[in-house]
Write an enzyme that holds these catalytic residues in place. Structure first.
Site, mmCIF file in Angstrom:
data_model
loop_
_atom_site.group_PDB
_atom_site.id
_atom_site.type_symbol
_atom_site.label_atom_id
_atom_site.label_comp_id
_atom_site.label_asym_id
_atom_site.label_seq_id
_atom_site.Cartn_x
_atom_site.Cartn_y
_atom_site.Cartn_z
ATOM 1 N N HIS A 217 -18.355 -2.611 -43.004
ATOM 2 C CA HIS A 217 -18.230 -3.342 -44.279
ATOM 3 C C HIS A 217 -17.960 -4.788 -43.947
ATOM 4 C CE1 HIS A 217 -13.975 -3.477 -43.399
ATOM 5 N NE2 HIS A 217 -14.001 -2.163 -43.195
ATOM 6 N N HIS B 107 -11.615 -5.953 -48.294
ATOM 7 C CA HIS B 107 -12.988 -5.876 -47.815
ATOM 8 C C HIS B 107 -13.926 -6.595 -48.786
ATOM 9 C CE1 HIS B 107 -11.964 -1.881 -45.536
ATOM 10 N NE2 HIS B 107 -11.386 -2.946 -45.025
ATOM 11 N N ASP C 31 -11.383 -6.405 -38.111
ATOM 12 C CA ASP C 31 -10.935 -6.013 -39.451
ATOM 13 C C ASP C 31 -9.472 -6.387 -39.676
ATOM 14 O OD1 ASP C 31 -11.312 -4.232 -41.952
ATOM 15 O OD2 ASP C 31 -9.608 -3.284 -40.959
ATOM 16 N N GLU D 80 -16.002 0.578 -30.742
ATOM 17 C CA GLU D 80 -15.526 -0.122 -31.938
ATOM 18 C C GLU D 80 -14.725 -1.363 -31.574
ATOM 19 O OE1 GLU D 80 -12.828 0.455 -35.979
ATOM 20 O OE2 GLU D 80 -12.288 1.536 -34.138
ATOM 21 N N SER E 6 -13.196 1.905 -44.385
ATOM 22 C CA SER E 6 -13.727 2.216 -43.052
ATOM 23 C C SER E 6 -13.913 3.703 -42.795
ATOM 24 C CB SER E 6 -12.794 1.644 -41.976
ATOM 25 O OG SER E 6 -12.756 0.246 -42.042
#
Length: 536
Positions: free
Chosen positions: A382, A457, A340, A335, A114
């Site tokens: 991602h 990821h 995540d 954000e 990130s």
């Protein structure tokens, strides 16, 4: 006996989907699909009149870890939360007229992190994993590679152009994504000087929390978590005074919040740390806002205290109302950071509810702004090793079981699965039977193929949704660092300003749209023109 058990369970798995119509009756008619397609075609044809206005405002929504499978699953969840089957539902981002793909690799990593990605979509330059606001010449954790390799972000370009700027996140405000907007650090984990090696501090490298207040003075709106990194070591937290892990951790003894409030005392500035104080503010009387709502990250949306913890939508609402007062416009980075975290923990339900909440915030931003002068971009840094499948029927709960058994171990499995992560479990030498656990519980960790303490990821491209001025420039497949260059071009900030002025230096674009223009070419080689026209 094994066969009998299989025959008993399989019908039970199917009953969940057979208990209600699998799809609306109208979908049996060809005219339904034809009419829908024709309406979509009509809307697509209207897009030929491209919005080439100058963007007064810029908003970037970043779903951290929000790969395409997450977008699709969040769409289904959103519909199911409203009593629909879900597949036909539209997310707010689905309504954006332009969609592109971004390649997410870092300069030194096929599968990105990130920090390096944030440097790309905020600073316009690809970078090494683990570094923020520096070029790929900077080496992670090596302080002496920082100087001379710093790059600035679109937030700074906007601030320098006279716009108001803001950052809103559900993570700590000095986490990887937001920090690339203001910091230059060879290590994303240098949240405060407490997390830095002594030699890095002695060499003059600054921690990220300190850079938040020193690098770009007077950021108008800052909201997120990360309180502990702003206060002296062992200073009790205002919300959790008896929990030592939430106490201040700065070794330099600085109280960055007090320094900020002292510096801003003659301005319309407010510091808040809870939802009540945030929502009691009158945005018309606020020019600067610092909101730090948790010692570290904000809680998951499903777990937040509705009395004390603001939602992402509530923070975005307040942020835009403060920023939009500037006649020069604004830049806002938002954000949805805990999408995540949910995936890393294998907690798909947490991750998908985070994504749905970010979509609500996108909808709220749309109501507070105008598509004619506001460029809004929604993307991800991602993806993740997350997916769903298993031939599930229409309307199957997104957190439910596939409608069949494994033909290898004769056990049921959930539609949602991870390629790796903490959901790998072996019971008596075999895969865990999910029918023996509550797989729809908020913190259930979906099964994974490879055991890891934290899921990783994914490396595939991510979607880029855009609407507003110059949104059509985000098309096809692009390098991730292209995104801020488009946004800057649309707003005439940063290095993308030449197209905004005539040869005489006068501003063009928005002004000229009010005229019916005719151009008489006097000398094509010397690019000499006479422009004349009548007001529309």
């Amino acid at each position: 006996m094994e066969v009998k058990t299989l025959l008993i369970i399989c019908p039970c798995l199917l009953l969940g989907s057979l208990g209600k119509p699998q799809f609306p009756e109208q979908e049996k008619e060809a005219k339904f699909w034809n009419a829908w397609a024709q309406k979509t075609l009509k809307n697509a044809l209207a897009l030929q009149e491209l919005n080439k206005n100058k963007a007064k405002n810029l908003i970037l929504f970043l779903g951290d870890g929000m790969g395409v499978p997450t977008v699709t699953a969040a769409r289904i969840l959103k519909g199911q939360l409203h009593g629909q089957s879900g597949e036909e539902t539209q997310l707010e981002m689905d309504k954006f007229p332009f969609v592109a793909l971004a390649k997410t690799y870092n300069t030194n990593a096929q599968v990105a992190d990130s920090a390096g990605t944030a440097t790309a979509y905020l600073c316009g330059v690809k970078a090494n994993e683990g570094t923020v606001g520096v070029t790929a010449a900077a080496v992670r954790s090596q302080c002496n590679t920082t100087q001379g390799n710093e790059v600035t972000s679109i937030l700074k370009w906007a601030k320098d152009a006279g716009k108001s700027v803001g950052i809103v996140t559900t993570t700590r405000i000095n986490h990887a994504t937001p920090s690339a907007a203001y910091a230059h650090s060879v290590d994303r984990d240098w949240y405060s000087d407490n997390e830095m090696p002594a030699e890095a501090v002695q060499a003059g490298c600054k921690d990220i929390a300190r850079q938040l207040f020193e690098n770009i003075p007077n950021i108008n709106v800052i909201m997120g978590g990360g309180r502990k990194y702003m206060f002296p070591k062992n200073m009790s937290d205002v919300e959790y005074p008896n929990i030592s892990k939430y106490s201040g951790c700065r070794k330099d003894g600085r109280n960055l919040v007090k320094e900020w409030t002292d510096q801003m005392k003659d301005k319309k500035a407010h510091y808040v740390w809870n939802k009540k104080d945030l929502l009691s503010l009158n945005p018309n009387n606020v020019d600067y806002l610092l909101g730090l709502f948790k010692p570290v990250d904000l809680p998951y949306h499903l777990e937040r205290n509705l009395e004390t913890d603001p939602s992402l939508t509530e923070m975005v609402d307040v942020a835009i109302k403060i920023l939009k007062k500037n006649p020069n416009g604004f830049y806002l980075l938002v954000e949805g950071g805990r999408i995540d975290h949910g995936h890393h923990e294998g907690k798909a339900k947490q991750a998908l509810h985070e994504a749905v909440e970010m979509d609500r915030a996108i909808g709220r931003a749309g109501l507070l702004t105008n598509i004619h002068d506001t460029l809004t971009v929604v993307t991800a840094d991602h993806s993740h090793m997350f997916n769903f499948g298993g031939y599930t029927p229409r309307g199957n709960t997104i957190f439910g079981l596939a409608p069949m058994m494994s033909d290898v171990d004769q056990k049921p499995f959930t539609s949602i699965l991870y390629g790796n992560g903490p959901g790998f479990k072996v019971v008596n030498g075999a895969r865990e039977n999910v029918s023996t656990v509550d797989y729809q519980e908020n913190n259930y960790q979906a099964q994974s193929a490879v055991p890891l303490a934290m899921e990783t990821h994914g490396g595939e491209d991510v979607a880029v949704f855009s609407k507003g001025p110059m949104a059509h420039l985000l098309h096809g497949v692009h390098e991730q660092n292209y995104i801020p260059h488009v946004m800057a071009y649309a707003a005439c900030i940063g290095q993308n300003r030449e197209h905004c002025y005539s040869s005489s230096g006068a501003a063009t674009g928005p002004l000229l749209r009010h005229f019916n223009l005719h151009i008489l070419i006097i000398n094509r080689e010397k690019q000499t023109y006479i422009m004349f026209g009548l007001l529309k």
